[in-house]
Design an enzyme around this catalytic site. Structure first.
Site, PDB file in Angstrom:
ATOM      1  N   ASP A 128     -68.253  74.609 -35.492  1.00  0.00           N
ATOM      2  CA  ASP A 128     -69.522  74.028 -35.069  1.00  0.00           C
ATOM      3  C   ASP A 128     -70.612  75.086 -35.210  1.00  0.00           C
ATOM      4  O   ASP A 128     -70.524  76.154 -34.601  1.00  0.00           O
ATOM      5  CB  ASP A 128     -69.366  73.603 -33.593  1.00  0.00           C
ATOM      6  N   ILE A 129     -71.626  74.789 -35.988  1.00  0.00           N
ATOM      7  CA  ILE A 129     -72.665  75.793 -36.264  1.00  0.00           C
ATOM      8  C   ILE A 129     -73.488  76.123 -35.012  1.00  0.00           C
ATOM      9  O   ILE A 129     -74.041  77.213 -34.907  1.00  0.00           O
ATOM     10  CB  ILE A 129     -73.555  75.332 -37.451  1.00  0.00           C
TER      11      ILE A 129
ATOM     12  N   ASN B 231     -84.489  66.422 -41.779  1.00  0.00           N
ATOM     13  CA  ASN B 231     -85.186  65.490 -42.690  1.00  0.00           C
ATOM     14  C   ASN B 231     -86.659  65.882 -42.682  1.00  0.00           C
ATOM     15  O   ASN B 231     -87.086  66.695 -41.861  1.00  0.00           O
ATOM     16  CB  ASN B 231     -84.959  64.031 -42.291  1.00  0.00           C
TER      17      ASN B 231
ATOM     18  N   VAL C 223     -75.644  67.215 -38.089  1.00  0.00           N
ATOM     19  CA  VAL C 223     -75.846  68.572 -37.576  1.00  0.00           C
ATOM     20  C   VAL C 223     -77.238  68.718 -36.952  1.00  0.00           C
ATOM     21  O   VAL C 223     -77.418  69.462 -35.973  1.00  0.00           O
ATOM     22  CB  VAL C 223     -75.553  69.608 -38.704  1.00  0.00           C
ATOM     23  N   ASP C 224     -78.205  67.993 -37.479  1.00  0.00           N
ATOM     24  CA  ASP C 224     -79.579  68.000 -36.942  1.00  0.00           C
ATOM     25  C   ASP C 224     -79.564  67.559 -35.466  1.00  0.00           C
ATOM     26  O   ASP C 224     -80.119  68.234 -34.584  1.00  0.00           O
ATOM     27  CB  ASP C 224     -80.419  67.037 -37.799  1.00  0.00           C
TER      28      ASP C 224
ATOM     29  N   SER D 295     -76.678  68.295 -47.020  1.00  0.00           N
ATOM     30  CA  SER D 295     -76.698  67.036 -47.810  1.00  0.00           C
ATOM     31  C   SER D 295     -75.346  66.351 -47.974  1.00  0.00           C
ATOM     32  O   SER D 295     -75.287  65.267 -48.555  1.00  0.00           O
ATOM     33  CB  SER D 295     -77.315  67.232 -49.207  1.00  0.00           C
ATOM     34  N   THR D 296     -74.239  66.968 -47.486  1.00  0.00           N
ATOM     35  CA  THR D 296     -72.926  66.367 -47.777  1.00  0.00           C
ATOM     36  C   THR D 296     -72.479  65.357 -46.729  1.00  0.00           C
ATOM     37  O   THR D 296     -71.360  64.835 -46.811  1.00  0.00           O
ATOM     38  CB  THR D 296     -71.816  67.436 -47.914  1.00  0.00           C
ATOM     39  N   GLY D 297     -73.329  65.073 -45.737  1.00  0.00           N
ATOM     40  CA  GLY D 297     -72.999  64.077 -44.723  1.00  0.00           C
ATOM     41  C   GLY D 297     -73.754  62.787 -44.999  1.00  0.00           C
ATOM     42  O   GLY D 297     -73.490  62.088 -45.988  1.00  0.00           O
TER      43      GLY D 297
ATOM     44  N   TYR E 111     -76.517  62.258 -46.276  1.00  0.00           N
ATOM     45  CA  TYR E 111     -77.212  62.205 -47.566  1.00  0.00           C
ATOM     46  C   TYR E 111     -76.269  62.086 -48.772  1.00  0.00           C
ATOM     47  O   TYR E 111     -76.728  61.993 -49.919  1.00  0.00           O
ATOM     48  CB  TYR E 111     -78.139  63.413 -47.725  1.00  0.00           C
TER      49      TYR E 111
HETATM   50  N1  AR6 Z   1     -71.781  72.079 -37.220  1.00  0.00           N
HETATM   51  C1  AR6 Z   1     -71.619  72.255 -38.558  1.00  0.00           C
HETATM   52  N2  AR6 Z   1     -71.660  71.252 -39.447  1.00  0.00           N
HETATM   53  C2  AR6 Z   1     -71.854  70.008 -38.974  1.00  0.00           C
HETATM   54  C3  AR6 Z   1     -72.039  69.718 -37.602  1.00  0.00           C
HETATM   55  C4  AR6 Z   1     -71.989  70.831 -36.709  1.00  0.00           C
HETATM   56  N3  AR6 Z   1     -72.160  70.683 -35.396  1.00  0.00           N
HETATM   57  N4  AR6 Z   1     -72.214  68.375 -37.460  1.00  0.00           N
HETATM   58  C5  AR6 Z   1     -72.130  67.838 -38.700  1.00  0.00           C
HETATM   59  N5  AR6 Z   1     -71.910  68.811 -39.614  1.00  0.00           N
HETATM   60  P1  AR6 Z   1     -75.453  65.825 -42.074  1.00  0.00           P
HETATM   61  P2  AR6 Z   1     -77.223  65.675 -44.423  1.00  0.00           P
HETATM   62  C6  AR6 Z   1     -71.756  68.731 -41.081  1.00  0.00           C
HETATM   63  O1  AR6 Z   1     -75.179  64.379 -42.096  1.00  0.00           O
HETATM   64  O2  AR6 Z   1     -76.140  65.049 -45.221  1.00  0.00           O
HETATM   65  C7  AR6 Z   1     -79.663  63.829 -40.219  1.00  0.00           C
HETATM   66  O3  AR6 Z   1     -79.893  62.579 -39.598  1.00  0.00           O
HETATM   67  C8  AR6 Z   1     -71.359  67.404 -41.692  1.00  0.00           C
HETATM   68  O4  AR6 Z   1     -69.957  67.193 -41.549  1.00  0.00           O
HETATM   69  O5  AR6 Z   1     -75.691  66.494 -40.779  1.00  0.00           O
HETATM   70  O6  AR6 Z   1     -77.988  66.814 -45.012  1.00  0.00           O
HETATM   71  C9  AR6 Z   1     -80.970  64.513 -40.627  1.00  0.00           C
HETATM   72  O7  AR6 Z   1     -82.012  64.255 -39.704  1.00  0.00           O
HETATM   73  C10 AR6 Z   1     -71.767  67.625 -43.137  1.00  0.00           C
HETATM   74  O8  AR6 Z   1     -70.744  68.337 -43.845  1.00  0.00           O
HETATM   75  O9  AR6 Z   1     -76.730  66.231 -42.985  1.00  0.00           O
HETATM   76  C11 AR6 Z   1     -81.241  63.880 -41.964  1.00  0.00           C
HETATM   77  O10 AR6 Z   1     -81.892  62.635 -41.824  1.00  0.00           O
HETATM   78  C12 AR6 Z   1     -72.988  68.541 -43.030  1.00  0.00           C
HETATM   79  O11 AR6 Z   1     -73.008  69.000 -41.668  1.00  0.00           O
HETATM   80  C13 AR6 Z   1     -79.869  63.667 -42.553  1.00  0.00           C
HETATM   81  O12 AR6 Z   1     -78.973  63.604 -41.432  1.00  0.00           O
HETATM   82  C14 AR6 Z   1     -74.305  67.849 -43.327  1.00  0.00           C
HETATM   83  O13 AR6 Z   1     -74.246  66.526 -42.816  1.00  0.00           O
HETATM   84  C15 AR6 Z   1     -79.436  64.835 -43.388  1.00  0.00           C
HETATM   85  O14 AR6 Z   1     -78.216  64.523 -44.014  1.00  0.00           O
END
Ligand code: AR6
Length: 183
Positions: free
Chosen positions: A17-18, A31, A40-41, A128-130, A132
């Site tokens: 967890d970051i 975003n 993660v946001d 971007s790998t979640g 997005y």
């Molecule tokens: N620690 C580390 N990595 C994490 C955590 C954490 N606590 N939680 C999730 N991840 P995403 P995106 C990973 O969806 O694809 C938001 O709504 C997750 O498994 O967080 O860039 C923003 O506001 C994945 O591998 O971000 C934007 O609208 C990675 O973080 C949108 O999502 C990124 O997944 C951005 O989408």
């Protein structure tokens, strides 16, 4: 393989967890509104508290949000990190909208901002790998290649440690394979 030395900088992979990382800056996959969201946001804003959102709002008032591929820096509020660097990854749309270049820019602009603030350690999520939907393997290649190029082009970087905090086992394994291939 979980770490490698590149110039003066140690590159480290871990799964976790970051929000609990003790580094100068953690990077947020935000975003362009900078007003928070899921993934993660959401985790960063929940754990860091309202001080982060307040600074994001000030940045919005000054520059009207953050374009894709750009990065801004705020306090980390209650988090153990000192700062949060918010960058906006591209939404995957098949690869025809410059997604690869925009993702690379997220990493290089975050590193540039860290250097401007003389930070010594930074932790990246898999941008971007979640939500997005950027393909994970290609994203891992872009992340590690961009960091390598940055270090080669900035041998005097203040960054001594660059961490990739993978949330899921898939991403960790892809990063491990990519690091092995670069060795
Ligand atoms: N620690 C580390 N990595 C994490 C955590 C954490 N606590 N939680 C999730 N991840 P995403 P995106 C990973 O969806 O694809 C938001 O709504 C997750 O498994 O967080 O860039 C923003 O506001 C994945 O591998 O971000 C934007 O609208 C990675 O973080 C949108 O999502 C990124 O997944 C951005 O989408």
């Amino acid at each position: 393989m979980n770490d490698i030395q590149m110039g003066q900088t140690h590159i480290v992979l871990l799964q976790g967890d970051i929000t609990v990382q003790h580094v100068d800056a953690i990077v947020n996959a935000a975003n362009s509104s900078l007003l928070g969201g899921g993934g993660v946001d959401g985790a960063i804003h929940r754990a860091g508290g309202s001080a982060i959102l307040e600074e994001c709002q000030q940045i919005r008032n000054r520059q009207g949000g953050c374009p894709t591929g750009e990065a801004v820096i705020t306090t980390a509020g209650r988090l153990p990190a000192k700062h949060v660097i918010h960058t906006v990854g591209p939404v995957w749309n098949g690869g025809s909208n410059h997604e690869q270049q925009l993702l690379a820019q997220c990493y290089s602009h975050s590193l540039q901002l860290a250097d401007e603030h003389q930070l010594t350690s930074i932790a990246f999520p898999n941008i971007s790998t979640g939500i997005y939907h950027f393909p994970k393997k290609e994203a891992a290649t872009i992340a590690l290649n961009t960091v390598k190029e940055y270090i080669e082009q900035h041998p005097a970087t203040s960054l001594k440690q660059i961490m990739f905090v993978c949330y899921d086992a898939d991403n960790l394994s892809l990063y491990q394979q990519q690091l092995q291939a670069m060795n």
